[in-house]
Write an enzyme that holds these catalytic residues in place. Structure first.
Site, PDB file in Angstrom:
ATOM      1  N   LYS A  44       0.861  -1.177   0.000  1.00  0.00           N
ATOM      2  CA  LYS A  44       0.000   0.000   0.000  1.00  0.00           C
ATOM      3  C   LYS A  44       0.904   1.235   0.000  1.00  0.00           C
ATOM      4  O   LYS A  44       1.980   1.214   0.598  1.00  0.00           O
ATOM      5  CB  LYS A  44      -0.889  -0.004   1.258  1.00  0.00           C
ATOM      6  CG  LYS A  44      -1.742   1.243   1.445  1.00  0.00           C
ATOM      7  CD  LYS A  44      -2.815   1.376   0.393  1.00  0.00           C
ATOM      8  CE  LYS A  44      -3.622   2.677   0.543  1.00  0.00           C
ATOM      9  NZ  LYS A  44      -4.584   2.845  -0.570  1.00  0.00           N
ATOM     10  N   CYS A 130      -3.321   9.183  -6.655  1.00  0.00           N
ATOM     11  CA  CYS A 130      -4.439   8.881  -5.757  1.00  0.00           C
ATOM     12  C   CYS A 130      -5.610   9.836  -6.014  1.00  0.00           C
ATOM     13  O   CYS A 130      -5.441  11.049  -5.963  1.00  0.00           O
ATOM     14  CB  CYS A 130      -4.046   8.972  -4.289  1.00  0.00           C
ATOM     15  SG  CYS A 130      -5.506   8.666  -3.249  1.00  0.00           S
TER      16      CYS A 130
HETATM   17  O1  RRO Z   1      -6.289   4.946  -0.919  1.00  0.00           O
HETATM   18  C1  RRO Z   1      -6.990   5.243  -1.917  1.00  0.00           C
HETATM   19  O2  RRO Z   1      -8.108   5.778  -1.823  1.00  0.00           O
HETATM   20  C2  RRO Z   1      -6.521   4.980  -3.278  1.00  0.00           C
HETATM   21  C3  RRO Z   1      -5.246   5.301  -3.729  1.00  0.00           C
HETATM   22 BR1  RRO Z   1      -3.908   5.982  -2.619  1.00  0.00          BR
HETATM   23  C4  RRO Z   1      -4.918   5.114  -5.096  1.00  0.00           C
HETATM   24  O3  RRO Z   1      -3.806   5.397  -5.573  1.00  0.00           O
HETATM   25  N1  RRO Z   1      -5.876   4.613  -5.919  1.00  0.00           N
HETATM   26  C5  RRO Z   1      -7.123   4.297  -5.474  1.00  0.00           C
HETATM   27  O4  RRO Z   1      -7.955   3.848  -6.270  1.00  0.00           O
HETATM   28  N2  RRO Z   1      -7.424   4.480  -4.145  1.00  0.00           N
END
Ligand code: RRO
Length: 312
Positions: A44, A130
């Site tokens: 993550k 993100c």
């Molecule tokens: O954590 C998120 O909401 C998230 C991230 Br960092 C990302 O890069 N892509 C996504 O679909 N969700």
């Protein structure tokens, strides 16, 4: 037949792994991926401080894919570096990816400094895409900022580094972004992150399905495969051949993987389908890809990578 590949001059015995964000938020999940048929994993995205993320519900699986607005919940980059460095010591032959993302270029520099001093020997994936932090636009859509981040990052960070990009939808944008990326010694470009800020609704309840941002969230799964393939192939056509492509988006069977590789991907990542099936999916996907390769008479990825044909 072999599905082995190389990224950043490192060998991977399978070209299939998880997409960042899915099944990789703590040591338990990362250990499960480490024991699966995936050749590697990516964590993550780690930030400087741990984060709780957005309120729940924040992930919803649909019949054709998923919508999420997780909001970057993570244990902090230090945690991921500690876990991955420990797993790395046990399996020196494997190579791992650590994802990270800062809220500005100074934070990116601090994150990469942490990576360097930790002794991490794998590959860094800098997440520039993100879509779900309220008030923060996707960095990858601000071309000047991407250029500035990469200029600054490569002055100090000397290890292998790739970037995770949002999907682009215009040929001029492919041209402009490729021109920026080609200025830097990137190990790879990963296309694509989720399609940002879609809206999935439940018509029976007449309601949205996730709580943050009144239901707007990143779309993954079947919906995004054509967009993902377009981004993979557009960058394959435009990038300096030293910059490899990781293909992410809409992979749920061997044929989807074959298509990503045909478009130019050297490695593929699985998000929504991994969320649905769990790490056993990697055995199925590997079996299905190998069956297609055998059928077509291909022995290795290089036999068909990027060899997409056009109509006269
Ligand atoms: O954590 C998120 O909401 C998230 C991230 Br960092 C990302 O890069 N892509 C996504 O679909 N969700």
């Amino acid at each position: 037949v072999s599905t082995a590949t190389n990224i950043a001059q490192k060998k991977f015995d399978n070209c299939i792994m998880n997409a960042s964000g899915v099944w990789c938020s703590d040591e338990n999940e990362l250990t499960e991926l480490d024991r699966s048929e995936a050749s590697s994993f990516v964590t993550k995205s780690g930030t400087l401080q741990p984060r709780k993320g957005n309120p729940q519900p924040r992930y919803f699986p649909t019949s054709l894919g998923s919508i999420n607005s997780m909001g970057l919940p993570n244990q902090g980059l230090d945690y991921y570096l500690e876990v991955v460095n420990r797993l790395q010591q046990r399996k020196p032959h494997k190579n791992y990816f650590v994802s990270c993302t800062g809220f500005n270029v100074q934070e990116d520099i601090s994150l990469l400094k942490k990576v360097a001093v930790s002794g991490f020997t794998g590959v860094v994936e800098l997440n520039l895409s993100c879509p779900n932090v309220p008030g923060k636009p996707q960095t990858g859509y601000d071309f000047e900022t991407v250029d500035n981040i990469l200029k600054t990052v490569f002055k100090s960070y000397k290890g292998p580094l790739g970037v995770k990009l949002p999907p682009y939808f215009d040929i001029v944008h492919f041209n402009q972004m490729a021109q920026i990326l080609n200025k830097y010694p990137l190990a790879y470009v990963n296309s694509v992150n989720s399609i940002g800020n879609g809206l999935y609704i439940d018509d029976t309840q007449e309601q949205v399905v996730i709580k943050p941002k009144n239901g707007f969230g990143g779309i993954g799964g079947d919906y995004i495969k054509p967009t993902a393939l377009a981004n993979v192939h557009a960058f394959y056509q435009r990038l300096n051949p030293d910059i490899q492509i990781i293909g992410t988006g809409g992979i749920k069977n061997g044929r989807d993987i074959f298509e990503h590789i045909l478009c130019g991907a050297s490695m593929v990542q699985v998000g929504t389908a991994l969320m649905k099936e769990g790490p056993d999916i990697f055995a199925r996907l590997t079996r299905e890809l190998k069956a297609i390769m055998r059928d077509k008479g291909y022995e290795k990825i290089a036999d068909f990578k990027g060899k997409l044909q056009y109509i006269e």
